[in-house]
Design a protein around this motif. Structure first.
Motif, PDB file in Angstrom:
ATOM      1  N   GLU A   1     -11.308  -7.153  -7.139  1.00 14.59           N
ATOM      2  CA  GLU A   1     -10.448  -6.466  -6.176  1.00 14.59           C
ATOM      3  C   GLU A   1     -10.223  -5.014  -6.569  1.00 14.59           C
ATOM      4  N   LEU A   2     -10.020  -4.775  -7.901  1.00 13.05           N
ATOM      5  CA  LEU A   2      -9.824  -3.397  -8.355  1.00 13.05           C
ATOM      6  C   LEU A   2     -11.070  -2.560  -8.121  1.00 13.05           C
ATOM      7  N   SER A   3     -12.241  -3.173  -8.359  1.00 12.84           N
ATOM      8  CA  SER A   3     -13.489  -2.431  -8.155  1.00 12.84           C
ATOM      9  C   SER A   3     -13.647  -2.041  -6.697  1.00 12.84           C
TER      10      SER A   3
ATOM     11  N   VAL B   1      -1.495   2.447 -14.402  1.00 15.47           N
ATOM     12  CA  VAL B   1      -0.815   1.597 -13.432  1.00 15.47           C
ATOM     13  C   VAL B   1      -1.245   0.150 -13.579  1.00 15.47           C
ATOM     14  N   ILE B   2      -2.558  -0.066 -13.755  1.00 15.61           N
ATOM     15  CA  ILE B   2      -3.056  -1.448 -13.895  1.00 15.61           C
ATOM     16  C   ILE B   2      -2.509  -2.075 -15.160  1.00 15.61           C
ATOM     17  N   GLY B   3      -2.520  -1.350 -16.243  1.00 21.37           N
ATOM     18  CA  GLY B   3      -1.791  -1.789 -17.437  1.00 21.37           C
ATOM     19  C   GLY B   3      -2.607  -2.565 -18.443  1.00 21.37           C
ATOM     20  N   ASN B   4      -3.364  -3.578 -18.028  1.00 26.32           N
ATOM     21  CA  ASN B   4      -4.024  -4.435 -19.002  1.00 26.32           C
ATOM     22  C   ASN B   4      -5.534  -4.230 -19.048  1.00 26.32           C
ATOM     23  N   VAL B   5      -6.024  -3.083 -18.557  1.00 25.91           N
ATOM     24  CA  VAL B   5      -7.439  -2.765 -18.690  1.00 25.91           C
ATOM     25  C   VAL B   5      -7.606  -1.742 -19.803  1.00 25.91           C
ATOM     26  N   GLU B   6      -8.814  -1.750 -20.374  1.00 27.01           N
ATOM     27  CA  GLU B   6      -9.091  -0.825 -21.488  1.00 27.01           C
ATOM     28  C   GLU B   6      -9.372   0.579 -20.987  1.00 27.01           C
TER      29      GLU B   6
ATOM     30  N   MET C   1     -12.148  -4.335 -20.007  1.00 26.30           N
ATOM     31  CA  MET C   1     -10.962  -5.025 -20.501  1.00 26.30           C
ATOM     32  C   MET C   1     -11.251  -5.526 -21.898  1.00 26.30           C
ATOM     33  N   ASN C   2     -10.373  -5.205 -22.836  1.00 23.44           N
ATOM     34  CA  ASN C   2     -10.552  -5.640 -24.222  1.00 23.44           C
ATOM     35  C   ASN C   2     -10.345  -7.147 -24.311  1.00 23.44           C
ATOM     36  N   ASN C   3     -11.203  -7.814 -25.075  1.00 23.58           N
ATOM     37  CA  ASN C   3     -11.098  -9.268 -25.225  1.00 23.58           C
ATOM     38  C   ASN C   3      -9.796  -9.697 -25.890  1.00 23.58           C
ATOM     39  N   ALA C   4      -9.109  -8.743 -26.515  1.00 28.92           N
ATOM     40  CA  ALA C   4      -7.812  -9.076 -27.108  1.00 28.92           C
ATOM     41  C   ALA C   4      -6.809  -9.497 -26.033  1.00 28.92           C
ATOM     42  N   GLN C   5      -7.021  -9.041 -24.787  1.00 29.64           N
ATOM     43  CA  GLN C   5      -6.139  -9.460 -23.687  1.00 29.64           C
ATOM     44  C   GLN C   5      -6.249 -10.960 -23.445  1.00 29.64           C
ATOM     45  N   PHE C   6      -7.468 -11.486 -23.519  1.00 31.70           N
ATOM     46  CA  PHE C   6      -7.661 -12.925 -23.366  1.00 31.70           C
ATOM     47  C   PHE C   6      -7.078 -13.683 -24.544  1.00 31.70           C
ATOM     48  N   GLN C   7      -7.170 -13.073 -25.740  1.00 30.97           N
ATOM     49  CA  GLN C   7      -6.575 -13.716 -26.912  1.00 30.97           C
ATOM     50  C   GLN C   7      -5.055 -13.830 -26.755  1.00 30.97           C
ATOM     51  N   GLN C   8      -4.439 -12.806 -26.152  1.00 30.13           N
ATOM     52  CA  GLN C   8      -2.993 -12.842 -25.935  1.00 30.13           C
ATOM     53  C   GLN C   8      -2.594 -13.932 -24.944  1.00 30.13           C
ATOM     54  N   GLN C   9      -3.498 -14.250 -24.003  1.00 31.94           N
ATOM     55  CA  GLN C   9      -3.183 -15.256 -23.011  1.00 31.94           C
ATOM     56  C   GLN C   9      -3.130 -16.668 -23.589  1.00 31.94           C
TER      57      GLN C   9
END
Length: 604
Positions: A75-77, A117-122, A203-211
Motif C-alpha cells: 500500500e505504501l509503495s 511518518v511511517i515510523g517503522n521502516v528503515e 524495513m530492518n529485520n529487527a522490527q520483526f524480532q520486536q514483534q
C-alpha cells in the motif's frame, strides 16, 4: 447422664438449624471434593489441549502481523508512487542548476518526511530511470553504479514487474539483504504508464524480532520467523545460530513430509506451523516442549490439592456461621409473628439479615406499623367526619344570606312586585329544601349544579351586578357523586370576594367537569373573572390548604377536606390566579375514586 442427654438429642433430631447445616455441608463440600478429583484427573489432557489451542492462535496472530506488514509495504509503495512531488522530480534534468538542486532537495524532503511518518521502516529510496540517480531519505544522492541498491534495482528492471519483494534468501551473497527486507515498486505503479523510476521501501529485520520477542513459551519454547527457503528472519530461541538452523530445517522437513499440517508432535515437543499467504510466503514456527506441559500439570495438581484442603476447612466453618446467620433472623421473625398473633402490634423485629428472611422481617414491621396507622387513621377519620358534618350543616344556609333574602322579599312586597316575590320565594324554598330535607351527604353533580343555579338567581335579584353561571360537564359525569354543598361555598367566595369587588355590571363563573385523556383522572374546575389574588396571597392560601387546622378560609378548606375524604388522599387541588383574570380552583380526582352509578355510599 442419659436423662440429661435426651433433650439434647431431641434438639438435634428436631432442630431446623442442625438439619440445615448437614444439608449445606453435603451440598457444598461433597461436590467440591468430586470437582477437585475430576480437575486433578483431567488436568494433563486439559492443559495439553489448551496449550495446543493457544499455540495455534499464537502462530495465527504472528502470521497476521507479518501479512499486515507486507500488505502495508504494498500500500505504501502504491501510495507514494502516485505522489505528484515524487513523479514531478523524475523528469529530465533542467538547464538551470538551481532548479535541479531544488527539485532534488524537495524529493529528498518528501522521502524523509514519509520515513518519519511511517515510523517503522528503515528508509525510502527513489531511482530515477531518466537521470540514473538514486535519491534516499537517509543517504546522499548517488548514481546507480555507486549505489548499494544497484543489484536490487537491476533485478527489478530486468523482470519488468510492477512490484517485487526481496529478503535475505533472495540473494544470500548481498550484504544489503542480510539485515533488511525490501519492497520495490515502479513509478508510476500502473504498468500501462511509462516508467519514470523505482521506489524502494526497506524495513530492518529487527522490527520483526520486536514483534515476537515478548512472546513467552517457557524456558525451552520458542517462536521463529523463516523465509520460504528456511532462512531465519527472527527467532526467540536461546540456541546457538547453527544449532537453531539445524532445528528449524528438521522441523520444516518433517512438516513437509506430513503434508504441511498446522500442528503436529515431534520428539517431545508440540509444533505449530503456518505459512503466510502473501507474496513473501514466510513461515512461522512455534515450539513448546512437553516438559513445559508436565510442569504445568504438576503445578495444577498441587494447587488444586492445597486449595481443596483450605476450601473444605473454610467451607465447613462458613457453613456453620452462615447457617447461624439464617437461623437467627428466622427466630426473630417467629417471635414477631407470635406477638402479632396475640395483638401486640408494638413488637418489632430488631435484627435483619441481608436476604429474603430479613425482607420478611421488614415486611412484618411495616405491616405492624401499617395496622397501627390504619387504626389511628380510622379513629381520626371518624373524628373528622363528625367535625365536617357539623361544619357542613353550619355552612348550608348562611344566616346573613337568609336575612338578606327575606329583606329583599319584604322590599318587593312593599313595591307590590308579586312576580319577583314569587320567583324569589320559589328559589328560596328550593334552596331550603335541598339543604335541609336532603339528608344524603353525597349527591349527583347535576343536582348540586341545579342548586347553584337557584343560588345565583337569588343573588342576581338581590344585587344590581349580574353573575352568569356557565356549566360545561362532560357526559356522563353529570351522574358522578360529590359531597353535598361542596361547590356552593366556592361560588359564594367567587361572587363576594372576586366579582362584586371588581364593580362591573356583569361577572362570569365557569364550572367545567371533564376526564383527562392521558390518565383518565376527573377534573373539576371553578373559575371566575373577578379581581383574583396577587402572588403573595395565592401562596399564603396554598400553604393554608396544606395544613390540618381549619382557621380562616373555612369554606374552601372545608370543601377540600370533604373532597379528600370522599375521593381518597390521592386527590389533588390546585389554585391559579393570572393577573386581573380571577381565580381558578381545580380538583384532580383519581379515576378509580369517581362513582357514577347510584350505590350505597359511605357517610363522610
Amino acid at each position: 447422664m442419659s436423662t440429661m442427654m435426651l433433650p439434647f438429642f431431641g434438639f438435634l433430631t428436631r432442630s431446623f438449624y442442625i438439619k440445615m447445616i448437614l444439608v449445606m455441608l453435603a451440598v457444598s463440600i461433597i461436590p467440591l471434593i468430586v470437582l477437585s478429583y475430576i480437575s486433578i484427573s483431567v488436568s494433563s489432557s486439559t492443559v495439553e489441549k489448551q496449550v495446543n489451542r493457544l499455540n495455534a492462535q499464537l502462530v495465527n496472530q504472528v502470521v497476521d502481523r507479518i501479512e499486515l506488514t507486507m500488505s502495508r509495504f504494498r500500500e505504501l509503495s502504491e501510495q507514494y508512487s502516485r505522489i505528484s512531488s515524487i513523479q514531478s522530480a523524475l523528469v529530465s534534468p533542467s538547464s538551470q542548476y538551481f532548479e535541479e538542486v531544488v527539485r532534488k532537495k524537495d524529493l529528498i524532503s518528501v522521502l524523509s518526511t514519509a520515513s518519519a511518518v511511517i515510523g517503522n521502516v528503515e528508509g525510502l529510496q527513489v531511482y530515477s530511470n531518466i537521470t540514473g540517480e538514486v535519491l534516499s531519505s537517509d543517504e546522499a544522492p548517488s548514481t546507480l553504479e555507486r549505489s548499494p541498491f544497484k543489484p536490487l534495482i537491476q533485478e527489478f528492471l530486468a523482470k519488468g514487474q510492477s512490484s517485487m519483494f526481496l529478503d535475505k534468501s533472495s540473494h544470500p551473497e548481498l550484504k544489503i539483504l542480510q539485515n533488511s527486507t525490501y519492497y520495490i515498486g515502479r513509478i508510476p505503479f500502473e504498468v500501462y504508464e511509462d516508467m519514470r523510476g523505482v521506489l524502494l521501501i526497506s524495513m530492518n529485520n529487527a522490527q520483526f524480532q520486536q514483534q515476537i520477542e515478548n512472546i513467552q513459551l517457557g524456558s525451552l519454547g520458542s517462536v521463529s520467523l523463516l523465509t520460504q527457503s528456511g532462512v531465519t528472519i527472527a527467532t526467540t530461541s536461546k540456541l546457538e545460530r547453527s544449532q537453531d538452523d539445524v532445528r528449524t530445517r528438521s522441523i520444516l522437513a518433517h512438516w513437509v513430509s506430513l503434508g504441511k499440517p498446522t500442528q503436529f508432535e515431534m520428539d517431545t515437543s508440540i509444533i505449530s506451523v503456518k505459512q503466510t499467504k502473501t507474496f513473501d510466503k514466510w513461515i512461522v514456527i512455534s515450539e513448546i516442549p512437553s516438559q513445559e506441559l508436565t510442569q504445568s500439570a504438576d503445578i495444577i495438581r498441587k494447587t488444586v490439592t492445597y486449595f481443596l484442603l483450605a476450601l473444605v476447612t473454610v467451607g465447613g466453618l462458613s457453613v456453620i456461621g452462615f447457617g447461624y446467620q439464617l437461623y437467627r433472623p428466622l427466630q426473630a421473625v417467629k417471635r414477631q409473628v407470635d406477638a402479632i398473633k396475640k395483638g401486640n402490634f408494638d413488637a418489632r423485629v430488631t435484627y435483619f439479615a441481608n436476604n429474603e428472611i430479613g425482607d420478611l422481617g421488614r415486611m412484618l414491621n411495616a405491616m405492624a406499623v401499617r395496622i397501627q396507622d390504619l387504626l389511628s387513621e380510622q379513629q381520626e377519620s371518624e373524628d373528622m367526619k363528625r367535625k365536617l358534618e357539623i361544619r357542613a350543616l353550619q355552612s348550608q344556609i348562611n344566616p346573613h344570606f337568609m336575612y338578606n333574602t327575606l329583606n329583599t322579599i319584604r322590599m318587593f312586597a312593599m313595591l307590590k312586585d308579586y312576580d319577583n316575590i314569587n320567583t324569589l320565594m320559589g328559589k328560596f324554598v328550593s334552596l331550603l329544601r335541598y339543604s335541609m330535607e336532603n339528608y344524603d351527604q353525597n349527591v349527583p353533580l347535576q343536582q348540586e349544579v341545579d342548586y347553584l343555579q337557584d343560588y345565583i338567581g337569588l343573588l342576581n335579584m338581590r344585587y344590581k351586578y349580574q353573575t352568569k353561571l356557565h356549566v360545561d360537564i362532560e357526559p356522563p359525569l353529570e351522574a358522578m357523586y360529590i359531597p353535598k354543598l361542596s361547590l356552593q361555598p366556592l361560588i359564594e367566595n367567587a361572587v363576594f370576594h372576586g366579582i362584586l369587588p371588581k364593580k362591573k355590571a356583569e361577572g362570569h363563573i365557569h364550572i367545567r367537569v371533564y376526564t383527562q385523556s392521558d390518565d383518565a383522572s376527573t377534573v373539576i374546575e371553578i373559575e371566575d373573572d373577578g379581581i383574583g389574588l396577587d402572588e403573595a396571597q395565592l401562596e399564603k392560601l396554598r400553604v393554608h390548604m396544606q395544613q390540618e387546622q381549619l382557621g380562616e378560609n373555612i369554606g374552601l378548606k372545608n370543601v377540600w377536606l370533604r373532597m379528600r375524604l370522599m375521593f381518597s388522599k390521592e386527590a389533588q387541588m390546585a389554585l391559579f390566579s393570572p393577573s386581573d383574570q380571577g381565580l381558578l380552583i381545580r380538583f384532580l380526582l383519581p379515576p378509580d375514586s369517581v362513582r357514577l352509578k347510584e350505590v350505597q355510599h359511605e357517610q363522610l
